[in-house]
Design a protein around this motif. Structure first.
Motif, PDB file in Angstrom:
ATOM      1  N   GLU A 117       0.827  -1.207   0.000  1.00 19.95           N
ATOM      2  CA  GLU A 117       0.000   0.000   0.000  1.00 19.95           C
ATOM      3  C   GLU A 117       0.866   1.264   0.000  1.00 19.95           C
ATOM      4  O   GLU A 117       0.594   2.210  -0.744  1.00 19.95           O
ATOM      5  CB  GLU A 117      -0.925   0.007   1.213  1.00 19.95           C
ATOM      6  N   THR A 118       1.913   1.275   0.803  1.00 19.26           N
ATOM      7  CA  THR A 118       2.813   2.423   0.864  1.00 19.26           C
ATOM      8  C   THR A 118       3.510   2.644  -0.467  1.00 19.26           C
ATOM      9  O   THR A 118       3.601   3.780  -0.953  1.00 19.26           O
ATOM     10  CB  THR A 118       3.855   2.229   1.986  1.00 19.26           C
ATOM     11  N   LEU A 119       3.983   1.580  -1.067  1.00 23.20           N
ATOM     12  CA  LEU A 119       4.621   1.690  -2.384  1.00 23.20           C
ATOM     13  C   LEU A 119       3.619   2.171  -3.431  1.00 23.20           C
ATOM     14  O   LEU A 119       3.944   3.023  -4.271  1.00 23.20           O
ATOM     15  CB  LEU A 119       5.224   0.344  -2.789  1.00 23.20           C
ATOM     16  N   GLY A 120       2.392   1.669  -3.361  1.00 30.38           N
ATOM     17  CA  GLY A 120       1.351   2.111  -4.290  1.00 30.38           C
ATOM     18  C   GLY A 120       1.040   3.585  -4.147  1.00 30.38           C
ATOM     19  O   GLY A 120       0.862   4.309  -5.130  1.00 30.38           O
ATOM     20  N   ILE A 121       0.981   4.064  -2.900  1.00 30.89           N
ATOM     21  CA  ILE A 121       0.727   5.487  -2.650  1.00 30.89           C
ATOM     22  C   ILE A 121       1.872   6.327  -3.196  1.00 30.89           C
ATOM     23  O   ILE A 121       1.649   7.359  -3.846  1.00 30.89           O
ATOM     24  CB  ILE A 121       0.513   5.747  -1.144  1.00 30.89           C
ATOM     25  N   ALA A 122       3.102   5.903  -2.956  1.00 31.09           N
ATOM     26  CA  ALA A 122       4.263   6.655  -3.449  1.00 31.09           C
ATOM     27  C   ALA A 122       4.256   6.713  -4.980  1.00 31.09           C
ATOM     28  O   ALA A 122       4.503   7.780  -5.570  1.00 31.09           O
ATOM     29  CB  ALA A 122       5.550   6.016  -2.941  1.00 31.09           C
ATOM     30  N   ILE A 123       3.969   5.608  -5.629  1.00 32.15           N
ATOM     31  CA  ILE A 123       3.914   5.590  -7.097  1.00 32.15           C
ATOM     32  C   ILE A 123       2.769   6.463  -7.599  1.00 32.15           C
ATOM     33  O   ILE A 123       2.921   7.206  -8.574  1.00 32.15           O
ATOM     34  CB  ILE A 123       3.802   4.139  -7.610  1.00 32.15           C
ATOM     35  N   ALA A 124       1.617   6.408  -6.930  1.00 27.87           N
ATOM     36  CA  ALA A 124       0.480   7.242  -7.320  1.00 27.87           C
ATOM     37  C   ALA A 124       0.817   8.726  -7.198  1.00 27.87           C
ATOM     38  O   ALA A 124       0.434   9.533  -8.059  1.00 27.87           O
ATOM     39  CB  ALA A 124      -0.739   6.903  -6.463  1.00 27.87           C
TER      40      ALA A 124
END
Length: 155
Positions: free
Chosen positions: A119-126
């Motif tokens: 989730e954290t990686l997804g937020i950073a990429i978003a």
């Protein structure tokens, strides 16, 4: 729910202004920094809690707004976009996700660690994609739209 949204906005706006002080933003830009950061957080909060869209989608939408508002604010105020972008994006940074990832890794709870890590990686990429998307709009276009509206206003 409306009262909670107002409180979320105010908390994010105050946090953004406090970060602006640490980031050495000139005082005359504090209100706009707070407005951008607070509104961006409110957009994310509405996506997550009101629309049940998820943290990644909410952060993407908020980042698009924050980046666009920062570019418009920098055009109108005639200052660097980073003054508003870095301060305004502060409430969106997934610090709790990073903390939880490390916490559950140390507790050897692989399932929760992977959940929060993804989730954290997804937020950073978003967030990165939201910034890139808005910066693809040519500055001339933003200047043309927003300098015409402000050129007739006397200071």
């Amino acid at each position: 729910m409306i009262l909670e949204g107002i409180l979320q906005f105010l908390a994010a706006a105050v946090g953004t202004v406090a970060f602006s002080v640490l980031f050495s933003v000139p005082r005359e830009h504090y209100p706009l920094c707070g407005l951008i950061g607070g509104t961006g957080w409110l957009i994310c909060w509405i996506f997550v809690h009101g629309l049940s869209a998820g943290a990644i989608i909410g952060n993407f939408a908020a980042t698009v707004f924050i980046t666009l508002a920062s570019r418009i604010g920098s055009t109108v105020k005639k200052c660097p976009v980073t003054l508003f972008l870095i301060a305004g994006i502060f409430p969106e940074v997934p610090g709790i996700g990073i903390y939880r990832t490390i916490y559950y890794t140390l507790l050897e709870n692989n399932q929760l660690s992977l959940h929060y890590g993804r989730e954290t990686l997804g937020i950073a990429i978003a967030m990165v994609l939201g910034i890139i998307l808005v910066f693809e709009i040519p500055q001339k276009t933003i200047n043309r739209i927003f300098q015409k509206r402000t050129s007739g206003i006397k200071k």
